[in-house]
Design a protein around this motif. Structure first.
Motif, PDB file in Angstrom:
ATOM      1  N   ARG A   1       0.836  -1.202   0.000  1.00  0.00           N
ATOM      2  CA  ARG A   1       0.000   0.000   0.000  1.00  0.00           C
ATOM      3  C   ARG A   1       0.872   1.254   0.000  1.00  0.00           C
ATOM      4  NH1 ARG A   1      -5.463  -0.600   1.387  1.00  0.00           N
ATOM      5  NH2 ARG A   1      -6.009  -2.771   1.795  1.00  0.00           N
ATOM      6  N   THR A   2       0.335   2.333  -0.575  1.00  0.00           N
ATOM      7  CA  THR A   2       1.002   3.630  -0.526  1.00  0.00           C
ATOM      8  C   THR A   2       0.537   4.342   0.743  1.00  0.00           C
ATOM      9  OG1 THR A   2       0.941   3.711  -2.923  1.00  0.00           O
ATOM     10  CG2 THR A   2       1.369   5.784  -1.792  1.00  0.00           C
ATOM     11  N   ILE A   3       1.466   4.719   1.580  1.00  0.00           N
ATOM     12  CA  ILE A   3       1.095   5.257   2.896  1.00  0.00           C
ATOM     13  C   ILE A   3       0.629   6.711   2.783  1.00  0.00           C
ATOM     14  CG2 ILE A   3       1.989   5.823   5.205  1.00  0.00           C
ATOM     15  CD1 ILE A   3       3.924   3.402   4.746  1.00  0.00           C
ATOM     16  N   VAL A   4      -0.574   6.955   3.309  1.00  0.00           N
ATOM     17  CA  VAL A   4      -1.105   8.331   3.309  1.00  0.00           C
ATOM     18  C   VAL A   4      -1.287   8.855   4.725  1.00  0.00           C
ATOM     19  CG1 VAL A   4      -2.296   8.119   1.087  1.00  0.00           C
ATOM     20  CG2 VAL A   4      -3.526   7.532   3.210  1.00  0.00           C
ATOM     21  N   GLU A   5      -1.106   7.983   5.712  1.00  0.00           N
ATOM     22  CA  GLU A   5      -1.313   8.421   7.101  1.00  0.00           C
ATOM     23  C   GLU A   5      -0.284   7.764   8.010  1.00  0.00           C
ATOM     24  OE1 GLU A   5      -5.382   8.391   8.527  1.00  0.00           O
ATOM     25  OE2 GLU A   5      -4.660   7.787  10.512  1.00  0.00           O
ATOM     26  N   GLN A   6       0.354   8.575   8.864  1.00  0.00           N
ATOM     27  CA  GLN A   6       1.335   8.039   9.819  1.00  0.00           C
ATOM     28  C   GLN A   6       0.958   8.529  11.211  1.00  0.00           C
ATOM     29  OE1 GLN A   6       5.270   7.342   8.320  1.00  0.00           O
ATOM     30  NE2 GLN A   6       5.067   9.008   6.868  1.00  0.00           N
ATOM     31  N   ASN A   7       0.990   7.624  12.172  1.00  0.00           N
ATOM     32  CA  ASN A   7       0.523   7.947  13.527  1.00  0.00           C
ATOM     33  C   ASN A   7       1.506   7.530  14.590  1.00  0.00           C
ATOM     34  OD1 ASN A   7      -2.469   8.605  12.954  1.00  0.00           O
ATOM     35  ND2 ASN A   7      -2.128   6.666  11.887  1.00  0.00           N
ATOM     36  N   TYR A   8       1.524   8.285  15.685  1.00  0.00           N
ATOM     37  CA  TYR A   8       2.201   7.882  16.921  1.00  0.00           C
ATOM     38  C   TYR A   8       1.145   7.782  18.007  1.00  0.00           C
ATOM     39  CZ  TYR A   8       6.756   8.730  14.879  1.00  0.00           C
ATOM     40  OH  TYR A   8       7.863   8.669  14.073  1.00  0.00           O
ATOM     41  N   TRP A   9       1.147   6.688  18.714  1.00  0.00           N
ATOM     42  CA  TRP A   9       0.241   6.518  19.851  1.00  0.00           C
ATOM     43  C   TRP A   9       1.081   6.334  21.101  1.00  0.00           C
ATOM     44  CZ3 TRP A   9      -3.523   2.139  17.859  1.00  0.00           C
ATOM     45  CH2 TRP A   9      -4.283   2.648  16.801  1.00  0.00           C
ATOM     46  N   LEU A  10       0.786   7.178  22.105  1.00  0.00           N
ATOM     47  CA  LEU A  10       1.425   7.045  23.411  1.00  0.00           C
ATOM     48  C   LEU A  10       0.427   6.320  24.299  1.00  0.00           C
ATOM     49  CD1 LEU A  10       4.143   8.077  24.311  1.00  0.00           C
ATOM     50  CD2 LEU A  10       3.065  10.204  25.025  1.00  0.00           C
ATOM     51  N   LEU A  11       0.739   5.067  24.639  1.00  0.00           N
ATOM     52  CA  LEU A  11      -0.264   4.237  25.322  1.00  0.00           C
ATOM     53  C   LEU A  11      -0.076   4.204  26.835  1.00  0.00           C
ATOM     54  CD1 LEU A  11      -0.508   1.048  23.048  1.00  0.00           C
ATOM     55  CD2 LEU A  11      -1.722   3.220  22.840  1.00  0.00           C
ATOM     56  N   THR A  12      -1.204   4.166  27.549  1.00  0.00           N
ATOM     57  CA  THR A  12      -1.237   3.741  28.951  1.00  0.00           C
ATOM     58  C   THR A  12      -2.014   2.425  28.919  1.00  0.00           C
ATOM     59  OG1 THR A  12      -3.334   4.796  29.447  1.00  0.00           O
ATOM     60  CG2 THR A  12      -1.352   6.160  29.686  1.00  0.00           C
ATOM     61  N   PRO A  13      -2.161   1.730  30.049  1.00  0.00           N
ATOM     62  CA  PRO A  13      -2.835   0.425  29.957  1.00  0.00           C
ATOM     63  C   PRO A  13      -4.227   0.489  29.334  1.00  0.00           C
ATOM     64  CG  PRO A  13      -1.689   0.590  32.036  1.00  0.00           C
ATOM     65  CD  PRO A  13      -1.544   1.938  31.383  1.00  0.00           C
ATOM     66  N   ASP A  14      -4.953   1.616  29.497  1.00  0.00           N
ATOM     67  CA  ASP A  14      -6.309   1.612  28.937  1.00  0.00           C
ATOM     68  C   ASP A  14      -6.621   2.847  28.089  1.00  0.00           C
ATOM     69  OD1 ASP A  14      -6.417   3.546  30.809  1.00  0.00           O
ATOM     70  OD2 ASP A  14      -8.226   2.833  31.817  1.00  0.00           O
ATOM     71  N   ALA A  15      -5.600   3.612  27.745  1.00  0.00           N
ATOM     72  CA  ALA A  15      -5.883   4.839  26.974  1.00  0.00           C
ATOM     73  C   ALA A  15      -4.766   5.102  25.977  1.00  0.00           C
ATOM     74  CB  ALA A  15      -6.017   6.016  27.942  1.00  0.00           C
ATOM     75  N   ALA A  16      -4.997   6.097  25.123  1.00  0.00           N
ATOM     76  CA  ALA A  16      -3.979   6.442  24.124  1.00  0.00           C
ATOM     77  C   ALA A  16      -4.022   7.932  23.834  1.00  0.00           C
ATOM     78  CB  ALA A  16      -4.232   5.657  22.841  1.00  0.00           C
ATOM     79  N   VAL A  17      -2.867   8.578  23.884  1.00  0.00           N
ATOM     80  CA  VAL A  17      -2.742   9.957  23.404  1.00  0.00           C
ATOM     81  C   VAL A  17      -2.157   9.826  22.007  1.00  0.00           C
ATOM     82  CG1 VAL A  17      -1.681  12.206  23.772  1.00  0.00           C
ATOM     83  CG2 VAL A  17      -2.300  10.781  25.741  1.00  0.00           C
ATOM     84  N   THR A  18      -2.865  10.391  21.029  1.00  0.00           N
ATOM     85  CA  THR A  18      -2.457  10.100  19.646  1.00  0.00           C
ATOM     86  C   THR A  18      -2.035  11.366  18.901  1.00  0.00           C
ATOM     87  OG1 THR A  18      -4.684  10.366  18.778  1.00  0.00           O
ATOM     88  CG2 THR A  18      -4.080   8.181  19.566  1.00  0.00           C
TER      89      THR A  18
END
Ligand code: FAD
Length: 432
Positions: free
Chosen positions: A69-86
């Motif tokens: 696939r040609t990448i159109v979206e790149q993400n970083y997720w900072l995870l805690t056990p039950d949540a994510a700051v994205t």
């Protein structure tokens, strides 16, 4: 065999194939020896292939190469056990011609690349492991020994593109084994899912792809990263952690991956998928200081074998290709000048210093030590950020001034503001 070539390359990964392409096009008689059944059969990669470096070698390659696939979206997720700051970025411009990067499966991509190199005139022999180097009585490398009867092959230049398990580079006296804080151990699964499900779950148009890099609880706060990439009809899902942290914590990456599968932000994306492939591999992550001398008389070392990966930006295949290309160019010069000693081959390391490859590795030279000495970045800050975001997004009857004051109070209780400012400054000094 006991044959003679201008150049013998050990390993048909991106580094070896790039060197082989340049040499074959330059008219050299070049042999590539690969221990796998076919190129790509032994290789592990998360799967992001960058366009720019291969485009220099094979212009417009993506129009015919087996990309996923040609990448159109790149993400970083900072995870805690039950949540994510994205945090992420998406643009259809990355789907335009020329694209930025792609996902690939190496078992499909490498054979295609190898065919291009053979068409250019290189000889590729697979299922052949090089077990030793041949030195002359002055200590210069003059060939290799393949692990088969009469396996000596002589060459003016040998290029080691053997990947992270660089046993021959070690035999050449250029490197000791990687130290525990110079390599990460990674595991990867390929999870089969129908194409439409992938496009629905990641919000993609047909042919478009997305990447997710996960930090924090994804590695139980250890130094490393997890990843989730979209292929045509599968997901590449994996996690890699600095060996030192795995040893001290007693955890293994496979347990981390299983744990991550249960995270609410991940679970629904992979739900119903079937694991069709599993692999594990080291990634050299020691930065500039861990790089061995890259040449000696008759020999150059390229790609992962030389520790050329940029873990912070998950770049490796592109550094491998650039180093392979430059080594190929220098070998051609050495052959033309009739001098394949260090005097000419040192140009390889000198030229690499002028490229993004060694400039970037110098930039992140102390990244591992910094995050090792400052575990709060991957352990405490994700949790703190998660609390801040939860408070910020939670609508109750608290006036916004009071909410703002509450957030500041909450942060200060856990970490003084001056300490946070100092941490950010220190991080900027270390890797900024
Ligand atoms: P390799 O690709 O490892 O190739 C070396 C070749 O040499 C192999 O084919 C091997 O079989 C052969 N070989 C070894 N020893 C011998 C011998 N003695 N005789 C004959 N043949 C031999 N990079 C990216 O750019 N993007 C990513 O998304 C990414 N994700 C990654 C995820 C994981 C889990 C891992 C482990 C790595 C990732 N990388 C990524 C890094 C990338 O895979 C490497 O940087 C790249 O493959 C290096 O290429 P290379 O040609 O130097 O080595």
């Amino acid at each position: 065999m006991a044959e003679r070539f201008d150049v013998v390359i050990v390993g048909a990964g991106p580094a070896g194939l790039s060197a082989g392409l340049v040499l074959a096009r330059g008219g050299a008689n070049v042999l590539i020896l690969e221990r796998g059944e076919y190129p790509g059969s032994k290789n592990v990669m998360g799967g992001v292939l960058y366009r720019h470096q291969l485009d220099e070698l094979l212009p417009g390659f993506w129009r015919e190469a087996p990309i996923e696939r040609t990448i159109v979206e790149q993400n970083y997720w900072l995870l805690t056990p039950d949540a994510a700051v994205t945090f992420g970025y998406r643009t259809p411009r990355w789907a335009d011609d020329p694209p930025n990067n792609f996902t690939v499966l190496r078992a499909k991509f490498d054979p295609w690349f190898a065919k291009k190199v053979e068409e250019a005139g290189a000889t590729l022999i697979t299922r052949t492991t090089v077990v030793d180097l041949i030195h002359d009585d002055r200590g210069r490398v003059v060939g290799v020994v393949a692990g088969r009867p009469e396996g000596e092959v002589y060459a003016d230049v040998v290029i080691l593109a053997e990947g992270v398990n660089n046993l021959l580079t070690q035999k050449a006296g250029l490197h000791d084994d990687w130290a525990m804080d110079e390599a990460a151990l990674a595991v990867k699964e390929v999870i089969e899912l129908p194409r439409e499900k992938i496009e629905d779950r990641f919000g993609l148009e047909p042919g478009q792809g997305a990447t997710v890099e996960m930090l924090g609880d994804a590695t139980a706060g250890m130094l490393g990263m997890a990843f989730l990439y979209t292929n045509k009809e599968s997901l590449s899902f994996g996690v890699g952690v600095l060996v030192k942290h795995l040893v001290y914590s007693g955890m293994n990456p496979n347990d981390l991956l299983e744990r991550l599968k249960q995270h609410p932000k991940v679970r629904k994306l992979i739900e119903g998928g079937k694991v069709i492939e599993y692999s594990a591999k080291l990634i050299p992550e020691g930065g500039y200081k861990a790089i061995p001398r890259l040449f000696k008389d008759g020999l150059m070392v390229v790609g992962d074998a030389a520790g050329l990966t940029n873990a912070i930006h998950r770049e490796g295949s592109n550094l491998a290709m650039t180093s392979g290309r430059i080594a190929g160019e220098v070998a051609l010069e050495a052959l033309a000048e009739g001098d394949t000693s260090s005097r000419v081959l040192c140009r390889y390391q000198q030229r690499l210093e002028e490229t993004y490859v060694l400039k970037d590795l110098r930039k992140y030279n102390h990244a591992n030590e910094f995050f090792d000495a400052n575990p709060q970045f991957l352990r405490d800050y994700p949790e703190l950020l998660s609390q801040v975001m939860r408070e910020f997004f939670t609508v109750d009857s608290t006036p916004k001034w009071d909410k703002q004051a509450k957030i500041v109070r909450m942060v200060r209780q856990q970490r003084p503001l001056w300490r946070i400012a100092y941490d950010l400054y220190a991080m900027w000094r270390a890797i900024g």
